[in-house]
Structures are given as C-alpha cells and as structure tokens.
Design an enzyme around this catalytic site. Structure first.
Site, PDB file in Angstrom:
ATOM      1  N   GLY A 290       0.598   4.370   1.024  1.00  0.00           N
ATOM      2  CA  GLY A 290       0.744   5.106   2.275  1.00  0.00           C
ATOM      3  C   GLY A 290       1.546   4.308   3.294  1.00  0.00           C
TER       4      GLY A 290
ATOM      5  CB  SER B 290      12.172  -4.072  -1.003  1.00  0.00           C
ATOM      6  OG  SER B 290      11.427  -2.866  -1.145  1.00  0.00           O
TER       7      SER B 290
ATOM      8  CB  SER C  26      13.760  -0.211  -1.952  1.00  0.00           C
ATOM      9  OG  SER C  26      13.412   0.496  -3.110  1.00  0.00           O
TER      10      SER C  26
ATOM     11  N   GLY D 150       0.862  -1.195   0.000  1.00  0.00           N
ATOM     12  CA  GLY D 150       0.000   0.000   0.000  1.00  0.00           C
ATOM     13  C   GLY D 150       0.890   1.233   0.000  1.00  0.00           C
TER      14      GLY D 150
ATOM     15  N   GLY E 195      16.979   8.319 -11.413  1.00  0.00           N
ATOM     16  CA  GLY E 195      17.038   9.161 -10.221  1.00  0.00           C
ATOM     17  C   GLY E 195      15.863  10.107 -10.105  1.00  0.00           C
TER      18      GLY E 195
ATOM     19  CG  LEU F 234      13.340  11.383 -13.580  1.00  0.00           C
ATOM     20  CD1 LEU F 234      14.555  12.216 -13.977  1.00  0.00           C
ATOM     21  CD2 LEU F 234      12.195  11.617 -14.568  1.00  0.00           C
TER      22      LEU F 234
ATOM     23  CB  ALA G 186       7.620  -0.157  -2.308  1.00  0.00           C
ATOM     24  CB  ALA G 187      11.461   2.161  -6.280  1.00  0.00           C
ATOM     25  N   GLY G 188       9.337   4.240  -5.348  1.00  0.00           N
ATOM     26  CA  GLY G 188       8.885   5.636  -5.198  1.00  0.00           C
ATOM     27  C   GLY G 188       8.430   5.909  -3.766  1.00  0.00           C
ATOM     28  CG  ASP G 189       5.234   3.756  -2.225  1.00  0.00           C
ATOM     29  OD1 ASP G 189       4.734   4.773  -2.746  1.00  0.00           O
ATOM     30  OD2 ASP G 189       4.788   2.605  -2.399  1.00  0.00           O
TER      31      ASP G 189
ATOM     32  CG  ASN H 266       4.536   0.247   0.362  1.00  0.00           C
ATOM     33  OD1 ASN H 266       4.277  -0.648   1.154  1.00  0.00           O
ATOM     34  ND2 ASN H 266       4.271   0.150  -0.940  1.00  0.00           N
TER      35      ASN H 266
HETATM   36  O1  RIB Z   1       3.592   1.717  -4.673  1.00  0.00           O
HETATM   37  C1  RIB Z   1       3.568   0.330  -4.514  1.00  0.00           C
HETATM   38  C2  RIB Z   1       2.263  -0.110  -3.901  1.00  0.00           C
HETATM   39  O2  RIB Z   1       1.236   0.169  -4.811  1.00  0.00           O
HETATM   40  C3  RIB Z   1       2.159  -1.582  -3.615  1.00  0.00           C
HETATM   41  O3  RIB Z   1       2.658  -1.949  -2.353  1.00  0.00           O
HETATM   42  C4  RIB Z   1       0.680  -1.868  -3.796  1.00  0.00           C
HETATM   43  O4  RIB Z   1       0.012  -2.086  -2.592  1.00  0.00           O
HETATM   44  C5  RIB Z   1       0.142  -0.668  -4.539  1.00  0.00           C
HETATM   45  O5  RIB Z   1      -0.695   0.054  -3.795  1.00  0.00           O
END
Ligand code: RIB
Length: 308
Positions: free
Chosen positions: A41, A291, A282, A39, A225, A221, A249-252, A43
C-alpha cells in the site's frame, strides 16, 4: 485533477542481497543488508505521490521507531498522512531476499497492518467520500479490504483492486464493484482457478473475471509489460528494455502510476503505457519506494523513447 485514496499496508523492508536465492534447507552467502520503506500500500501511495497525484493514504503503522522511515518518505512524496493510524505495535516488516538477476522472495510479517481494521476505515469515511479513485491492495486484513471495496463502490468511486498478495478466497459479490483489477499471472491463476502458461490462457482467465462482473482486467507480466482485457478487446502493452537490478515494487509502481494518469483524465491505454515506463525505471534501481521515479524522470524517459 481527481483525488486518489490508497488503502493498504506499510512495511519496513529488511533487504538482503545475495547471488542466488537459497533453496529450502540451504544457507547462502549474503552481500549486504539494508532497511528501506516498503509495503504494497505504501509503495503504491508513494508512487502516486511522486508521479504527481493528489493522494490520501489510509494505513496502520507501529510505534517501534521504524515507522519514521516510512513517515519521512511519505512526506517527501507529498502524501496526505493526516488519517494514518498509529498502532501500539511493531510496524509491519518484510524480509526480502534479492538475487543478482533482481528476482526476490518476500516474507511479510503484518505487525501494525493487522490494525488496519474495518472500524478504522469506517471512522475515515470522509476520506472515501472526498476521493475519486480508490486503490486497494490485500496486505491488510481481508475484511478491511472488502469493506473498502464495498464502501467505495457504494459511493460510486472508481475502484482499482491490486489483488496482492493473492487471496485464498474472494467474495463473489465484490467483483461487480471493481472497475480495474490488476493481478499478476500468479494472482490471476489463483483468482480464476485456471492454469496459465500462454497469452491465450491469460485472456481466458481474465475473461472469467469479466464474467463475474469486473469491468476491466489489467494483468501485469513483469518484463513483458501488461495485458488489458476488457469486454470489447484485449491488448498487450510492451515496456522498454532495461537492465534489471531489483524488481521489488515494480507492480506497486505500476498501480500508482495508472491511478495518476486516470486522475488526470487520460485513457486507460495511455495510463498503462505511462505505468510501464514508471515501473521499468523502478526495476533499474534498488529497493521499493527508493526505486520509484518522479514524474519528471518518467516524462524525460518517455521523451527519449524509453531510454536513459
Ligand atoms: O510489493 C513489494 C512489497 O511487498 C515490499 O515493499 C514488501 O514490503 C512487501 O510487502
């Protein structure tokens, strides 16, 4: 250290690994299935917690048993979960396909995230008042995200908006409430209404958002980066090279990391460099929250020049 509030979704991720993502109508062979905490948020909150932030998380989880996977991870990351909403619903679920290059396709079914309502956020006004930096993403009802942005700005907090998933429309009057907006290229294209195929176009599209009142744009990006575009300047921050296993989840991770460094009083340039290192680690590992590196791991990675 300043306090961070994260407002956003929580999902359980059902992850299927496959050699190639299927085209519409195609059936492909899967290699494995896993159930992980995810998710956007959640993450972001877990990233901020694992990286050393003092984090309160506002989110809505279900009561189908799956929520325990999330609560266990929130505990490990040291999040304050006192105000998490427990809905009598299914926990949000994301179905994620990951190919051998680490690329993914995601379908997220909101479930309990639909109960992350304006009323719930209103009833937790004190969490907003007691925070300094507020990170908001859009995998919750849009009116709730908009409410969080407005309330945070009214309380003169630092507002970071990760506009993911890309909104179909976005209220113009919200732009001046935002200190940092962190779209990827697709989200930037959608929000600016411009097509983007070069760095020059990224800067032009980001400047369009600045023109609407946002104070800084950080465009993520992927492997290249992030580009910081402010009224004064624009600058590309390149991450270290790494073998990519899973980009989920790299962006998160990037967003959570930026919050932590800003909370420690560092500059936005230092925060982006730190976030690039955290998200690089990650992508070298499987899963979303599983990760995300700890602060010690990122500091060691940085001290070795971005190498394990
Ligand atoms: O940004 C990655 C997330 O997007 C995943 O963990 C998944 O739950 C989706 O919401």
């Amino acid at each position: 250290m300043k306090r961070i509030l994260v407002v956003g979704s929580s999902n359980v991720d059902i992850v299927v690994r496959t050699k190639m993502l299927p085209a519409p109508g195609e059936t492909v062979h899967g290699l494995s299935v896993e159930k992980n905490p995810g998710g956007k948020g959640a993450n972001q909150a877990v990233a901020a917690g694992k990286l050393g932030g003092s984090v309160v998380f506002l989110s809505s989880i279900g009561n189908d048993g799956d929520e325990q996977i999330l609560l266990d991870m929130f505990g490990q990351a040291g999040l304050n979960t006192d105000f998490i909403h427990r809905a009598d619903m299914q926990t949000g679920t994301a179905y994620i396909l990951v190919d051998e290059k680490g690329r993914n396709s995601i379908v997220a079914v909101p479930g309990a995230n639909d109960d992350c309502s304006v009323e719930y956020l209103k009833s937790n006004r004190n969490a907003f008042e007691e925070s300094d930096i507020i990170l908001i993403s859009l995998e919750i009802p849009q009116e709730s995200a908009e409410y969080a942005i407005r309330l945070g700005a009214e309380l003169k907090k630092t507002i970071i908006l990760n506009p993911a998933p890309a909104p179909d429309s976005f209220e113009e009057s919200l732009y001046p409430c935002i200190d940092y907006i962190t779209p990827n290229e697709t989200e930037l294209g959608k929000m600016s209404g411009m097509s983007i195929s070069s760095d020059e176009e990224i800067v032009k599209a980001a400047e369009k958002l600045l023109g609407k009142g946002v104070r800084n744009v950080i465009v993520t990006l992927g492997g290249r980066g992030a580009m910081l575009v402010s009224p004064e300047d624009h600058r590309l921050f390149t991450p270290p090279d790494i073998a990519v296993v899973d980009t989920t989840a790299a962006g998160d991770t990037f967003n959570g990391a930026v919050c932590v460094y800003l909370a420690e009083g560092r500059s936005i340039e230092e925060a982006i460099a730190f976030a690039n290192n955290a998200s690089t680690i990650s992508v070298s590992r499987k899963g979303a929250q599983t990760s995300i590196p700890t602060r010690k791991e990122v500091d060691e990675f940085a001290s070795k020049g971005g190498r394990f």
